[in-house]
Design an enzyme around this catalytic site. Structure first.
Site, PDB file in Angstrom:
ATOM      1  N   ARG A 239       0.869  -1.302   0.053  1.00 50.15           N
ATOM      2  CA  ARG A 239       0.164  -0.041  -0.080  1.00 50.15           C
ATOM      3  C   ARG A 239       0.953   1.270   0.143  1.00 50.15           C
ATOM      4  O   ARG A 239       1.777   1.060   0.671  1.00 50.15           O
ATOM      5  CB  ARG A 239      -0.862   0.043   1.136  1.00 50.15           C
TER       6      ARG A 239
ATOM      7  N   ARG B 288      -1.770   6.649   9.782  1.00 47.38           N
ATOM      8  CA  ARG B 288      -1.900   6.224   8.248  1.00 47.38           C
ATOM      9  C   ARG B 288      -2.163   7.209   7.384  1.00 47.38           C
ATOM     10  O   ARG B 288      -2.131   8.416   7.748  1.00 47.38           O
ATOM     11  CB  ARG B 288      -3.104   5.125   8.266  1.00 47.38           C
TER      12      ARG B 288
ATOM     13  N   LYS C  81      -3.475   1.179  14.950  1.00 42.21           N
ATOM     14  CA  LYS C  81      -3.430   2.071  13.796  1.00 42.21           C
ATOM     15  C   LYS C  81      -4.206   3.305  14.300  1.00 42.21           C
ATOM     16  O   LYS C  81      -5.253   3.349  15.169  1.00 42.21           O
ATOM     17  CB  LYS C  81      -4.132   1.409  12.542  1.00 42.21           C
TER      18      LYS C  81
ATOM     19  N   LYS D 107      -5.921   6.979  12.405  1.00 38.76           N
ATOM     20  CA  LYS D 107      -6.355   7.239  10.939  1.00 38.76           C
ATOM     21  C   LYS D 107      -6.842   9.057  11.295  1.00 38.76           C
ATOM     22  O   LYS D 107      -7.431   9.218  11.878  1.00 38.76           O
ATOM     23  CB  LYS D 107      -7.493   6.684  10.485  1.00 38.76           C
TER      24      LYS D 107
ATOM     25  N   CYS E 181     -14.836  -3.624   0.023  1.00 38.89           N
ATOM     26  CA  CYS E 181     -13.499  -3.785   0.346  1.00 38.89           C
ATOM     27  C   CYS E 181     -13.099  -4.935  -0.567  1.00 38.89           C
ATOM     28  O   CYS E 181     -13.661  -5.744  -1.307  1.00 38.89           O
ATOM     29  CB  CYS E 181     -13.376  -4.123   1.909  1.00 38.89           C
TER      30      CYS E 181
ATOM     31  N   CYS F 109      -7.141 -11.051   0.935  1.00 45.38           N
ATOM     32  CA  CYS F 109      -7.163 -10.544   2.224  1.00 45.38           C
ATOM     33  C   CYS F 109      -7.472 -11.754   3.336  1.00 45.38           C
ATOM     34  O   CYS F 109      -8.486 -12.581   3.280  1.00 45.38           O
ATOM     35  CB  CYS F 109      -8.531  -9.681   2.700  1.00 45.38           C
TER      36      CYS F 109
ATOM     37  N   CYS G 212     -15.339  -8.472   6.141  1.00 40.36           N
ATOM     38  CA  CYS G 212     -15.489  -9.082   7.717  1.00 40.36           C
ATOM     39  C   CYS G 212     -15.677  -7.872   8.412  1.00 40.36           C
ATOM     40  O   CYS G 212     -15.715  -6.422   7.826  1.00 40.36           O
ATOM     41  CB  CYS G 212     -13.952  -9.278   7.942  1.00 40.36           C
TER      42      CYS G 212
ATOM     43  N   CYS H 220     -13.372  -2.431   6.150  1.00 34.60           N
ATOM     44  CA  CYS H 220     -12.517  -1.423   5.275  1.00 34.60           C
ATOM     45  C   CYS H 220     -13.236  -0.266   4.367  1.00 34.60           C
ATOM     46  O   CYS H 220     -12.827   0.632   4.225  1.00 34.60           O
ATOM     47  CB  CYS H 220     -11.425  -1.941   4.675  1.00 34.60           C
TER      48      CYS H 220
HETATM   49  S1  SF4 Z   1     -12.845  -5.247   5.822  1.00 32.81           S
HETATM   50 FE1  SF4 Z   1     -11.976  -7.338   6.094  1.00 32.81          FE
HETATM   51  S2  SF4 Z   1     -12.327  -8.356   4.635  1.00 32.81           S
HETATM   52 FE2  SF4 Z   1     -12.492  -6.403   3.764  1.00 32.81          FE
HETATM   53  S3  SF4 Z   1     -10.364  -6.129   3.337  1.00 32.81           S
HETATM   54 FE3  SF4 Z   1     -10.735  -5.206   5.208  1.00 32.81          FE
HETATM   55  S4  SF4 Z   1     -10.005  -6.668   6.304  1.00 32.81           S
HETATM   56 FE4  SF4 Z   1     -10.170  -7.658   4.638  1.00 32.81          FE
END
Ligand code: SF4
Length: 1452
Positions: free
Chosen positions: A939, A1008, A1079, A1081, A1303, A1309, A1348, A1352
């Site tokens: 990244r 970040r 982290k 932000k 995400c 991931c 998940c 993100c």
């Molecule tokens: S929300 Fe969870 S599954 Fe989606 S990119 Fe972020 S860490 Fe990975």
């Protein structure tokens, strides 16, 4: 209920068979598929294959080779039935039912009567039902193939229950049906035939099997089911024997007429047929529905005659053969009269009813119709069009309707066409040369002729010259040569000629077709599809393995060959197509596009492709013999992961010798299986550790086997092991699948199984082999009471809200517990159940269970004096890492694995890269003993998301060389690369740094990437604010000498010190050696757009303008936003920031640093799940007011009160906007931020080309889109034209689609629990339909998905959100504010697509009907009482009702 015969037959086929193969007609919907699809949902264990009409169904069935019943469902189309013939010799001894929907005309079916098949006919729905059962029973019982053909009609029928049906056919499929030994023995690898000691097959007594099946079916259905049925009197003298419809009605139409309805055609049981024919019969007519037969007498006529001849009965004087045409209800009387007349006339060849109508009906229902190109193959076709435009000529294209004969699609036919065309072009060239030699032509014509010849194979020049020549010939055909040229003018254009071999439409591109092309040496290209899914590769006959064609062709030495896969590498396909076109000679491009059926989702095709490419089954390469002359490589390996398989590939075919010599770098050493070595090493290490431990501890031995997907159960197991050691227990710890359970469990004394619960009650990934082995390989009694066991299971009792699913709770643990007992081991403590729903989570159950274990081991009274060893945490790793160095350097140099050490994996995050592995191929590689396909995500740090075109070109180059040729624009306004191999990692990092960007602190426990509202056109404040994002980022940047040393090979003060013998001495003035607890932000918003979602970040700055000057006055300061959550752990929650004051530009950096340092000093370092600033504010400081006081204390002054502001939306504004300076900015829509090239949509190429002409900047938006910004007015038209050329002006979508965001999730991931980026577009497409149907095409509603709960994509703020819990299962949330100022709330738990659409439909409809003007969707669902509002992060779980009903519509 009225049902169709096809539905009845499909149901029985599905419920009785292990595999159903359904042939889909080319030009109409399948009669069977609705029923099959419905049943597949409830019976997924049945393998259903949908194949196209022109696929060789017999070959597919032969390859399945099941010992259980197989059903083939098709309509009576000639092509399908004829293709069966060569396979029947094998198939007749298979447990197979071929069900054929007929439309009256039986010629094609009757052509199969001599093949040994048992043939049954049904003319009504009830018969279809009874005979489908009969056929299944016979086939399953006697392992003989039955063809059941039935007239497709509708009617009412009392169907047997599922239970009775399964029992009825299932009983017969078991040991009894398998003959004497009770085992099914495969013969010749295809079908199963059982033989007794005399070598007779169980199916040899066919007539006996058929007889008994008739009586069993009769008993089951409660009425007589018979092979023949007489309608009319035994005294009748006029008799018709009929194979077809309407026997009963025909008999009733005339006095003295009896009709024998033939239902069993084969085996022809003469005695019983004769006994069905009245003894008084004096005239017999045999009627068949075979209009197209080629013999004078129909097969039934021959059968009946044979029956008479083989008996004492003599044939009546009148015995004639006729055709039964279509007889409609009102015509039965007439038909009866026609029959009597024919009997009276006593002549053969008469027709009853209408032949024409019979044929017309059959044709209408069975004709092949236009062939469609399967959707997955369209990708290649689009690319052909894209690359060659008007030059493209697909000789056997299904869209070319000039020749409708099926053979027109065959590669052989196409090849003939090409040869003819090439000959014509040769003739044309001769004529042009002759015309050039002639005199008297105008100089323009002469010159054009000469130019045409010299550039006739130049793709660029040929088009204009051909056009010019054609137009000149309009006015001058003064010589024979010119006349000839004119007559051949269609061949002037230089074409790129392609023959396409597709499994679905030009079936079997076949070695024959390939051979002709290769041997011709002519300039013709072949594109050959292979659609065999990797997971079915072993079932495919050798002659159909298209991948082997490559080796065959390469062996010729003068053929261009490429092996490609569009779902693996789009660019490689493009290169291959262009190179094939350029190659002067035959070219073969193999195109892999694996799909199980034509409707298979793209995601499945992608996964299958990856497995095939990754495993080396489908290697990606190009072989260009002409390259040698140019001094470049003849063979180019385009796949990056196949090297270890290459040896296998080369050995198997033994044709690459020259290649191996030519390319010594492809060393055979590479073939060594690293994975196997690693596994062995792992085992060895475990054993050594075990022995060492046994030597050092004198307590009882204990083996702790854990299974864990998310890492929780692993942590508990580690802790348990540590606590056991503290009690003197000789404990050791292993993941279940790393322990050879079948061989060694019997020797264990004490063993603990500790497991979490995955998906639908399945064991976690690292226990699946153990689970299977214990249930399938280990027999009851294989353990003894010498092996003591206990189990601790972890799960969530609320995960499955429906009562019928409750048994999934902790299922793997319970299964292990039960199985261990069955295997004979001794339970020393009852199973412990850890439930996330308990007050203390799993701890509640654990605290009861663990003491029982100590007691059973006799160590409960041991006093543990020393503190139990603490597990290693991220804090330990940070401090031990020497300022983030760890052993990263050494790990990068280690070529024995694609991974780096676990602790280094935590450290590289600070450097901007994460280790990941391909989750799509994980299982497959594991089964092959290989380590996971490790790669890295990188990244970049791009404050405010701005980069120049030159930087973009460099970033794009990195993606091309080192990553997967895509770039992901992220929700933090930066870019990510995926699939960077360890060996490329350093080069990729250096490539990014070459663009004067870096990756420092893009991940890790530091500040970040700093975000800021991206569009300069939307506020005069923008530039000031953007500068702030850069300076905040610089101000809070860690020094990280390690970064420069490791990635950039730079000397730092620390490294220099090392060189002179000192210790590395770093200094992190802001962070110290521990960095932050988690982290951190920061985002800056410029009202009225909250496109950065400023409240979702630890610090949100809201830019405030001076009302007078319009310049930046300062910022409102928001603190404590954060998205990450752990499912079912209510101590974790999403939270929006609290605005605690206003800061001037001069105060801003200090304020940001102070907030971050309070978090550094007071954040929770013991528990990462409670470590974000949001919890520090709520739990350490007791709320935002106290936190503000601390900020003010540290700053030494009071914060001013916040200023007024107003947010409207958190979405992007697409298309062109103009700023106050007169410059233009254009926001492009980019699905989920993925910059890539796709067939028909070359966005990445377009962007790269744009970067070459654009003089402004590119800006990434927090919603993952791109702004082409800072365009001078004079350049706008040029940029606009470019966007159009590359179809990048694609913002004309529905409001829903434009506001959706996902995400990354699978496959890269490691935290993903469910699909996100790959799935959201498919879901949006379906939800969009509901929006459109309700007139909401342009309404922006934010819909976000996360794989998940880390979220993100900031899903917790969306108006509609989905957060992954397990594959295909999501938490669904509603009610976020459209401007990002309110969290949403859980609406449904564990929903899949079907339920999502079902609940959304009425809500969207209600919104369309009842909203008030300007009301957003998120606000509406709260006002309408559909969901309660979430008023604060801590109240996120309040008022959740996952079973709420949607309020009824408000009456107008
Ligand atoms: S929300 Fe969870 S599954 Fe989606 S990119 Fe972020 S860490 Fe990975």
């Amino acid at each position: 209920m009225t049902v169709s015969a096809a539905q009845v037959v499909a149901r029985i086929a599905h419920l009785s068979s292990s595999t159903v193969v359904s042939v889909k007609p080319a030009s109409q919907p399948s009669l069977f598929n609705d029923t099959l699809n419905k049943l597949s949902a409830s019976h997924p264990e049945v393998n259903v294959e949908h194949i196209a009409q022109n696929v060789d169904a017999g070959s597919i069935v032969a390859q399945i080779g099941s010992k259980d019943l197989i059903s083939l469902l098709t309509i009576a189309d000639q092509q399908t039935l004829t293709r069966l013939v060569p396979h029947l010799a094998t198939l007749i001894r298979a447990p197979l039912v071929i069900s054929v929907a007929s439309f009256g005309e039986h010629s094609d079916i009757m052509a199969l009567r001599q093949s040994g098949l048992i043939l049954v006919h049904s003319s009504t729905v009830e018969q279809a039902h009874d005979h489908a059962l009969l056929a299944a029973r016979i086939a399953a019982q006697s392992k003989r193939a039955v063809l059941h053909f039935f007239e497709e009609a509708s009617g009412e029928v009392e169907e047997v229950t599922d239970f009775d049906l399964v029992n009825f056919v299932g009983n017969s499929g078991s040991a009894r049906a398998n003959g004497v030994n009770g085992h099914a023995n495969g013969v010749n690898g295809h079908v199963n035939v059982t033989e007794d000691e005399d070598g007779k097959t169980a199916g040899d007594d066919i007539e006996g099997a058929v007889d008994s099946a008739y009586s069993q079916v009769s008993e089951l259905v409660g009425h007589a089911v018979e092979p023949f049925k007489l309608f009319g009197s035994q005294d009748a003298t006029n008799v018709a024997v009929v194979l077809g419809s309407g026997a009963e009605a025909l008999a009733a139409s005339q006095a003295g007429l009896a009709v024998v309805d033939i239902r069993l055609v084969r085996p022809a049981v003469a005695d019983r047929l004769l006994s069905s024919i009245p003894a008084a019969a004096q005239k017999i007519a045999v009627l068949e529905q075979s209009v197209r037969r080629t013999t004078r007498f129909g097969p039934l006529f021959v059968d009946v005659a044979g029956a008479f001849q083989g008996s004492d009965r003599s044939l009546p004087k009148v015995f004639v053969s006729g055709t039964l045409g279509s007889v409609e209800a009102g015509d039965v009387e007439t038909a009866g009269q026609e029959l009597i007349s024919a009997l009276d006339a006593g002549k053969h060849g008469f027709v009853i009813g209408s032949e024409r109508k019979l044929v017309a009906k059959a044709d209408a229902n069975t004709s092949a119709g236009p062939v469609s190109v399967p959707k997955h193959e369209q990708a290649y076709n689009l690319m052909l069009e894209q690359v060659f435009n008007e030059r493209l000529s697909v000789i056997n294209s299904p869209s070319d309707e000039t020749d409708s004969h099926p053979a027109a699609l065959s590669p052989e036919y196409a090849f003939g066409q090409v040869l003819a065309q090439l000959e014509k072009r040769d003739e044309l060239t001769d004529a042009v040369n002759e015309a050039i030699r002639e005199t008297g032509h105008s100089s323009e014509l002469h010159e054009t002729l000469a130019q045409w010849v010299s550039s006739k194979e130049d793709a660029k020049k040929n088009v204009s010259l051909s056009n010019k020549l054609a137009s000149l010939l309009e006015s001058d055909v003064s010589s024979d040569a010119l006349k000839k040229i004119k007559s051949l003018s269609t061949h002037l254009a230089f074409k790129s000629r392609w023959i396409v071999g597709s499994d679905a439409w030009a079936y079997d591109a076949g070695m024959g077709g390939v051979h002709h092309v290769i041997a011709s040496g002519r300039n013709v290209n072949m594109l050959i599809f292979d659609s065999v899914p990797y997971s079915k590769r072993d079932a495919i006959a050798a002659h159909k393995r298209k991948k082997d064609i490559a080796l065959y062709a390469m062996n010729y030495g003068s053929v261009y060959v490429a092996s490609t896969a569009v779902y693996a590498d789009y660019t490689q396909v493009l290169h291959a197509l262009m190179e094939a076109d350029r190659f002067e000679g035959p070219s073969i491009v193999l195109a892999y596009v694996p799909y199980k059926n034509v409707d298979a989702p793209a995601l499945d095709v992608l996964r299958e492709t990856k497995l095939a490419v990754d495993s080396g089954y489908w290697p990606l390469f190009r072989w260009d013999p002409s390259a040698e002359a140019r001094g470049t490589e003849v063979f180019r390996l385009d796949g990056v992961r196949i090297r270890e398989q290459l040896k296998q590939f080369l050995d198997r075919h033994n044709l690459f010798t020259s290649l191996a010599n030519a390319k010594p770098t492809l060393s055979y050493d590479l073939a060594a299986s690293q994975g196997t070595g690693l596994r062995d090493a792992q085992r060895r290490k475990a054993k050594e550790a075990y022995e060492k431990m046994l030597g050092s501890l004198d307590g009882p031995p204990l083996l702790v086997l854990y299974a864990s997907d998310g890492g929780n159960a692993e942590k508990v197991a580690k802790k348990l092991t540590a606590r056991a050691k503290a009690r003197g227990v000789a404990a050791r710890l292993l993941a279940m699948d790393d322990y050879p359970v079948t061989e060694e469990l019997k020797d264990e004394k004490n063993v603990v199984f500790l497991t979490s619960t995955a998906g639908q009650g399945e064991p976690p990934q690292n226990a699946r082999e153990t689970y299977k082995a214990m249930h399938n390989k280990m027999a009851p009694g294989s353990l003894t009471e010498e092996t003591n066991f206990t189990v601790f299971a972890m799960g969530d009792s609320h995960y499955w809200p429906r009562a019928e699913d409750a048994h999934y709770y902790n299922k793997p643990g319970k299964d292990f517990d039960k199985r261990l007992e069955i295997l004979g081991a001794k339970r020393i403590a009852p199973i412990g159940l850890g439930d996330d729903q308990d007050a203390d989570g799993y701890q509640t159950g654990y605290k009861i269970w663990e003491p029982l274990l100590w007691k059973a081991l006799g160590v409960d009274t041991i006093e543990v004096k020393e503190a139990e060893p603490e597990p290693i945490t991220n804090e330990h790793m940070k401090i031990a890492s020497n300022y983030l160095r760890g052993t990263i350097k050494e790990g990068l140099a280690d070529t024995s694995t694609g991974a780096i050490a676990e602790t280094d994996g935590q450290l590289t995050k600070f450097h901007g890269t994460y280790q990941q592995y391909d989750r799509d191929t994980f299982e497959e590689r594991k089964a092959a003993g290989l380590e996971p396909a490790y790669s890295f995500m990188i990244r970049a740090r791009i404050p405010g998301g701005v980069c120049t075109p030159q930087q973009w070109l460099q970033l794009d180059d990195v993606s091309e060389k080192y990553a997967n040729k895509t770039i992901k624009i992220t929700t933090r306004q930066t870019i990510q690369y995926h699939c960077v191999l360890k060996s490329n990692l350093k080069a990729a990092m250096q490539g990014i740094n070459k663009s004067l960007l870096d990756t420092i602190a893009a991940c890790g426990d530091v500040n970040r990437n700093v975000m800021c509202s991206p569009n300069p056109a939307l506020s005069e404040l923008h530039n000031d604010v953007f500068e702030f994002s850069k300076s905040i980022s610089e101000h809070l940047l860690p020094r990280m000498n390690a970064y420069h040393e490791i990635w950039l090979d730079k000397e730092t003060d620390s490294s220099k010190q090392l060189l002179v013998g000192g210790a590395l001495q770093d200094y992190e003035p802001l962070y110290g050696p521990y960095y932050l607890p988690r982290k951190f932000k920061i985002a800056i918003a410029v009202p009225p757009r909250n496109d950065v979602d400023c409240f979702a970040h630890d610090i949100g700055l809201i830019a405030i303008a001076d009302p007078e000057t319009k310049r930046l006055l300062g910022f409102n300061l928001s603190v404590g936003g954060g998205m990450g959550v752990t499912h079912s752990m209510k101590a974790t929650y999403p939270r929006l920031g609290d605005v605690i004051g206003f800061v001037t530009p001069e105060q801003t950096l200090d304020a940001c640093r102070t907030v971050m340092l309070i978090q550094r000093d007071t954040g929770n370092r013991a528990n990462r799940k409670q470590a974000r600033l949001k919890y520090t504010i709520d739990k350490v400081w007791g709320g935002a007011d106290n936190f503000r006081a601390e900020v003010e204390r540290r700053l030494g002054y009071k914060l001013a009160e916040p200023k007024e502001y107003h947010f409207e939306t958190n979405t992007d504004q697409y298309g062109w906007t103009k700023d106050h300076l007169g410059n233009w900015h254009c926001t492009l829509w980019l699905e989920n931020g993925r910059v890539k090239d796709e067939p028909g949509n070359p966005f990445r190429t377009g962007l790269r080309e744009l970067a070459k002409i654009h003089k402004g900047n590119f800006r990434f938006t927090p919603n993952q889109h791109i702004i082409v910004s800072d365009i001078k007015p004079e350049d706008k038209d040029k940029i606009d034209a470019h966007l159009k050329e590359y179809k990048m002006n694609n913002w004309e979508h529905s409001g829903l689609k434009l506001s959706a965001s996902a995400c990354v999730a699978f496959p890269t991931c490691g935290l993903a629990m469910a699909e996100s980026e790959r799935y959201l577009p498919l879901l949006v497409e379906k939800v969009e339909k509901i929006f459109l149907a309700n007139g909401l095409a342009k309404d922006e509603v934010t819909m976000r998905m996360a794989g998940c709960p880390n979220s993100c994509s900031r899903a917790w703020i969306a108006e509609i959100a989905f957060v992954g819990k397990a594959p295909g299962s999501y938490l669904m949330l509603l009610g976020g504010a459209h401007n990002g100022t309110r969290l949403n709330k859980i609406f449904r738990d564990n929903v899949g697509e079907e339920e999502i659409l079902a609940v959304l439909e009425p809500i969207i409809k209600k919104y369309a009907q009842e909203r008030i003007t300007g009301e957003t969707f998120g606000d509406f669902v709260i006002r309408a009482g559909i969901i309660a509002p979430t008023t604060s992060g801590a109240a996120f779980y309040d008022n959740v009702n996952t079973e709420s009903t949607i309020p009824a519509p408000v009456q107008a």
